[in-house]
Enzyme design. Structure first.
Site, PDB file in Angstrom:
ATOM      1  NE  ARG A 128      -0.089 -22.397  -2.842  1.00  0.00           N
ATOM      2  CZ  ARG A 128       0.367 -23.642  -2.950  1.00  0.00           C
ATOM      3  NH1 ARG A 128       1.662 -23.882  -3.020  1.00  0.00           N
ATOM      4  NH2 ARG A 128      -0.475 -24.651  -2.973  1.00  0.00           N
ATOM      5  CE  LYS A 150      -7.540  -0.851  -6.770  1.00  0.00           C
ATOM      6  NZ  LYS A 150      -8.644   0.096  -7.023  1.00  0.00           N
ATOM      7  CD  GLU A 192      -7.868   6.345 -15.299  1.00  0.00           C
ATOM      8  OE1 GLU A 192      -8.101   6.927 -14.224  1.00  0.00           O
ATOM      9  OE2 GLU A 192      -8.410   5.263 -15.631  1.00  0.00           O
ATOM     10  CE  LYS A 234      -2.671   3.609  -8.935  1.00  0.00           C
ATOM     11  NZ  LYS A 234      -3.325   2.882  -9.990  1.00  0.00           N
ATOM     12  CD  GLU A 244     -10.339   0.861  -3.920  1.00  0.00           C
ATOM     13  OE1 GLU A 244      -9.525   0.776  -4.847  1.00  0.00           O
ATOM     14  OE2 GLU A 244     -11.560   0.787  -4.074  1.00  0.00           O
ATOM     15  NE  ARG A 248      -5.040   1.421  -5.290  1.00  0.00           N
ATOM     16  CZ  ARG A 248      -4.129   0.588  -5.706  1.00  0.00           C
ATOM     17  NH1 ARG A 248      -3.356  -0.027  -4.827  1.00  0.00           N
ATOM     18  NH2 ARG A 248      -3.956   0.343  -6.990  1.00  0.00           N
ATOM     19  CG  ASN A 252     -12.001   3.242  -7.825  1.00  0.00           C
ATOM     20  OD1 ASN A 252     -11.567   2.741  -8.843  1.00  0.00           O
ATOM     21  ND2 ASN A 252     -11.772   2.752  -6.628  1.00  0.00           N
ATOM     22  CG  HIS A 255     -12.671   4.439 -12.238  1.00  0.00           C
ATOM     23  ND1 HIS A 255     -12.259   5.745 -12.301  1.00  0.00           N
ATOM     24  CD2 HIS A 255     -11.639   3.707 -12.747  1.00  0.00           C
ATOM     25  CE1 HIS A 255     -11.035   5.807 -12.817  1.00  0.00           C
ATOM     26  NE2 HIS A 255     -10.641   4.584 -13.100  1.00  0.00           N
ATOM     27  CG  HIS A 259     -15.540   0.113 -13.805  1.00  0.00           C
ATOM     28  ND1 HIS A 259     -15.054  -0.180 -12.552  1.00  0.00           N
ATOM     29  CD2 HIS A 259     -14.468   0.439 -14.560  1.00  0.00           C
ATOM     30  CE1 HIS A 259     -13.738  -0.026 -12.553  1.00  0.00           C
ATOM     31  NE2 HIS A 259     -13.357   0.345 -13.752  1.00  0.00           N
ATOM     32  CG  HIS A 272     -10.593   2.122 -18.226  1.00  0.00           C
ATOM     33  ND1 HIS A 272     -11.552   1.646 -17.359  1.00  0.00           N
ATOM     34  CD2 HIS A 272      -9.707   2.808 -17.454  1.00  0.00           C
ATOM     35  CE1 HIS A 272     -11.253   2.028 -16.125  1.00  0.00           C
ATOM     36  NE2 HIS A 272     -10.141   2.733 -16.162  1.00  0.00           N
TER      37      HIS A 272
HETATM   38  P1  NAD Z   1      -4.919  -1.117 -23.729  1.00  0.00           P
HETATM   39  O1  NAD Z   1      -3.999  -1.899 -22.935  1.00  0.00           O
HETATM   40  O2  NAD Z   1      -6.037  -1.826 -24.420  1.00  0.00           O
HETATM   41  O3  NAD Z   1      -4.093  -0.285 -24.795  1.00  0.00           O
HETATM   42  C1  NAD Z   1      -4.776   0.548 -25.697  1.00  0.00           C
HETATM   43  C2  NAD Z   1      -4.409   0.234 -27.159  1.00  0.00           C
HETATM   44  O4  NAD Z   1      -3.140   0.810 -27.439  1.00  0.00           O
HETATM   45  C3  NAD Z   1      -4.274  -1.241 -27.461  1.00  0.00           C
HETATM   46  O5  NAD Z   1      -4.758  -1.481 -28.757  1.00  0.00           O
HETATM   47  C4  NAD Z   1      -2.767  -1.461 -27.407  1.00  0.00           C
HETATM   48  O6  NAD Z   1      -2.341  -2.580 -28.129  1.00  0.00           O
HETATM   49  C5  NAD Z   1      -2.276  -0.184 -27.996  1.00  0.00           C
HETATM   50  N1  NAD Z   1      -0.924   0.223 -27.650  1.00  0.00           N
HETATM   51  C6  NAD Z   1      -0.287   0.070 -26.471  1.00  0.00           C
HETATM   52  N2  NAD Z   1       0.862   0.746 -26.474  1.00  0.00           N
HETATM   53  C7  NAD Z   1       0.968   1.317 -27.686  1.00  0.00           C
HETATM   54  C8  NAD Z   1       1.940   2.151 -28.279  1.00  0.00           C
HETATM   55  N3  NAD Z   1       2.980   2.601 -27.615  1.00  0.00           N
HETATM   56  N4  NAD Z   1       1.740   2.544 -29.569  1.00  0.00           N
HETATM   57  C9  NAD Z   1       0.627   2.142 -30.255  1.00  0.00           C
HETATM   58  N5  NAD Z   1      -0.331   1.382 -29.736  1.00  0.00           N
HETATM   59  C10 NAD Z   1      -0.163   0.987 -28.449  1.00  0.00           C
HETATM   60  O7  NAD Z   1      -5.645   0.021 -22.848  1.00  0.00           O
HETATM   61  P2  NAD Z   1      -5.084   1.023 -21.742  1.00  0.00           P
HETATM   62  O8  NAD Z   1      -5.869   2.252 -21.905  1.00  0.00           O
HETATM   63  O9  NAD Z   1      -3.622   1.096 -21.723  1.00  0.00           O
HETATM   64  O10 NAD Z   1      -5.530   0.305 -20.384  1.00  0.00           O
HETATM   65  C11 NAD Z   1      -6.880   0.096 -20.082  1.00  0.00           C
HETATM   66  C12 NAD Z   1      -6.978  -1.026 -19.095  1.00  0.00           C
HETATM   67  O11 NAD Z   1      -6.306  -0.671 -17.896  1.00  0.00           O
HETATM   68  C13 NAD Z   1      -8.398  -1.363 -18.698  1.00  0.00           C
HETATM   69  O12 NAD Z   1      -8.577  -2.748 -18.730  1.00  0.00           O
HETATM   70  C14 NAD Z   1      -8.514  -0.837 -17.288  1.00  0.00           C
HETATM   71  O13 NAD Z   1      -9.437  -1.564 -16.512  1.00  0.00           O
HETATM   72  C15 NAD Z   1      -7.121  -1.019 -16.788  1.00  0.00           C
HETATM   73  N6  NAD Z   1      -6.769  -0.149 -15.661  1.00  0.00           N
HETATM   74  C16 NAD Z   1      -6.183  -0.728 -14.590  1.00  0.00           C
HETATM   75  C17 NAD Z   1      -5.793   0.046 -13.521  1.00  0.00           C
HETATM   76  C18 NAD Z   1      -5.064  -0.581 -12.382  1.00  0.00           C
HETATM   77  O14 NAD Z   1      -4.868   0.091 -11.361  1.00  0.00           O
HETATM   78  N7  NAD Z   1      -4.623  -1.814 -12.503  1.00  0.00           N
HETATM   79  C19 NAD Z   1      -6.005   1.431 -13.542  1.00  0.00           C
HETATM   80  C20 NAD Z   1      -6.610   1.991 -14.657  1.00  0.00           C
HETATM   81  C21 NAD Z   1      -6.990   1.189 -15.723  1.00  0.00           C
HETATM   82  N1  GLY Z   2      -7.012   2.930 -10.721  1.00  0.00           N
HETATM   83  C1  GLY Z   2      -7.476   2.727  -9.413  1.00  0.00           C
HETATM   84  C2  GLY Z   2      -6.434   2.237  -8.436  1.00  0.00           C
HETATM   85  O1  GLY Z   2      -5.328   1.912  -8.791  1.00  0.00           O
HETATM   86  O2  GLY Z   2      -6.716   2.141  -7.290  1.00  0.00           O
END
Ligand code: NAD
Ligand code: GLY
Length: 370
Positions: A128, A150, A192, A234, A244, A248, A252, A255, A259, A272
């Site tokens: 939990r 998130k 972003e 942010k 949100e 917030r 998006n 997005h 998405h 992404h």
């Molecule tokens: P990712 O986590 O897939 O990383 C991208 C690639 O880079 C992967 O292959 C990873 O292994 C590699 N990598 C990571 N760090 C590295 C480094 N220092 N050197 C070499 N390679 C490295 O993708 P991302 O772009 O980091 O994140 C995208 C994800 O984040 C999506 O799923 C998206 O929905 C999510 N997201 C979430 C929020 C949130 O608020 N929680 C906001 C925006 C995006």
């Molecule tokens: N990336 C969208 C949020 O964190 O709200």
């Protein structure tokens, strides 16, 4: 504060959420700094979760920074957006249970947004709710996903459809990790960063236009400022509206379209950030058709998105209904009204749910494909 005051020096910001407030530490070489994580551990049990790409690069350095008194476990998951599933999260829960981890354990997410979102969700649900720390290693995760709580996974029918709000105890951003990031991933992160300028900070947008080649060339001072300014924007928005209910949603921008592209193309096919880049162009173009953005402003948005190395055209295989079917499932929609983030000006976004359906159809029909 300005970019000139941001050098290789370490900086700290705060996400102000009352007793759940937490710091964002930003600096070069933070990962190897023994003791950096110690204040945020809930107890002696620590599990570092990373993936098979990041582990060989940074796991050992992070682990060395943890005291030998701790019971430290590691879990290395496969890489990729396609692995952002409930079954990967179940692997984390299995590892925690097999190790006998209790409620005072701490999970550390070492990696990009995929790892961060999954580890956060695993932490939100394990017994939990247990502590977790974000150690983001992509630009995208450093400027966006590691901040704000998130967490979650994808569903075949929709992106990030299963999840929870669960804040980390701290975010530790080592800007040196960007040196190993592939250029395409850097561009995805820049989407972003540009988003913050477009939604809320015209001055930052102008700075990004001037510094885009420095950013793509990994200039340390430029990157440090882009990360710090993005995190500050942010943090401000999250502090105002954690779950949100209002402002917030502006985060998006692009997005809803993005998405739809990610889900339609198959997770991981478009990054992404790439999908968000094209999605922001679609939002800018729709804002123009609503009479809000001038043509010159749309062209300015296109120029900076292209300068970041992001695609300006939607996938050739996507028809109008392919977009609409995914967009109807968007989490922002209320009572079946499509809710979009649009631009009244560059630097000024709004939440809008009155787009005439014919205008949206026309945009989706005529938007460039490649
Ligand atoms: P990712 O986590 O897939 O990383 C991208 C690639 O880079 C992967 O292959 C990873 O292994 C590699 N990598 C990571 N760090 C590295 C480094 N220092 N050197 C070499 N390679 C490295 O993708 P991302 O772009 O980091 O994140 C995208 C994800 O984040 C999506 O799923 C998206 O929905 C999510 N997201 C979430 C929020 C949130 O608020 N929680 C906001 C925006 C995006
Ligand atoms: N990336 C969208 C949020 O964190 O709200």
């Amino acid at each position: 504060m300005s970019q000139s005051e941001t050098s290789s020096a370490r900086r700290s910001l705060q996400v102000a959420l009352g007793e759940r407030s937490y710091p964002i530490h930003i600096g070069a070489g933070l990962l190897g700094d023994a003791g950096c994580l110690a204040p945020y551990l809930a107890g002696r049990q620590v599990m570092i979760v990373t993936n098979e790409t990041v582990a060989p690069l940074y796991l050992e350095t992070l682990r060395r920074g943890l005291s030998s008194d701790l019971e430290v476990r590691e879990l290395v998951l496969p890489d990729g957006e396609a692995t952002k599933t409930l079954s990967s999260v179940e692997r984390i829960w299995n590892a925690l249970l097999e190790a006998g981890f209790n409620r005072r354990c701490t999970l550390i997410a070492l990696g990009g947004g995929v790892i961060g979102d999954m580890v956060g969700f695993a932490a939100a649900c394990y017994q939990r709710g247990v502590a977790f720390i974000q150690v983001p290693t992509t630009l995208l995760s450093q400027v966006d996903s590691s901040v704000g709580g998130k967490t979650g996974v994808n569903h075949p029918l929709g992106k990030n459809m299963i999840g929870a709000f669960w804040q980390p105890r701290a975010v530790l951003i080592d800007t040196d990790t960007l040196k190993t990031l592939p250029p395409k991933e850097l561009s995805a992160g820049l989407a972003e960063v540009i988003k913050y300028g477009l939604i809320r900070d015209a001055e930052f947008l102008a700075w990004l236009e001037a510094e885009m080649s420095a950013l793509r060339g990994l200039d340390p001072a430029a990157l440090a400022w882009a990360i710090e300014r993005s995190c500050a924007l942010k943090a401000e928005i999250v502090a105002e509206d954690e779950t949100e209910q209002g402002v917030r949603a502006l985060l998006n921008l692009g997005h809803t379209f993005g998405h739809a592209i990610e889900a339609h193309q198959g997770y991981g096919s478009w990054l992404h950030g790439e999908a968000v880049g094209t999605g922001m162009m679609m939002a800018a173009e729709l804002s123009h058709r609503l009479g809000w953005l001038a043509q010159a402003e749309v062209e300015r948005a296109a120029a900076i998105i292209a300068a970041a190395g992001l695609p300006l055209a939607a996938p050739a295989a996507m028809g109008v209904e392919d977009f609409l079917a995914r967009m109807r499932l968007d989490k922002k929609n209320v009572d079946q009204r499509l809710r979009l983030i649009l631009l009244q000006a560059l630097g000024q976004a709004v939440v809008y749910d009155e787009t005439p359906p014919t205008l949206l159809d026309e945009l989706l029909e005529s938007f460039p494909r490649a």
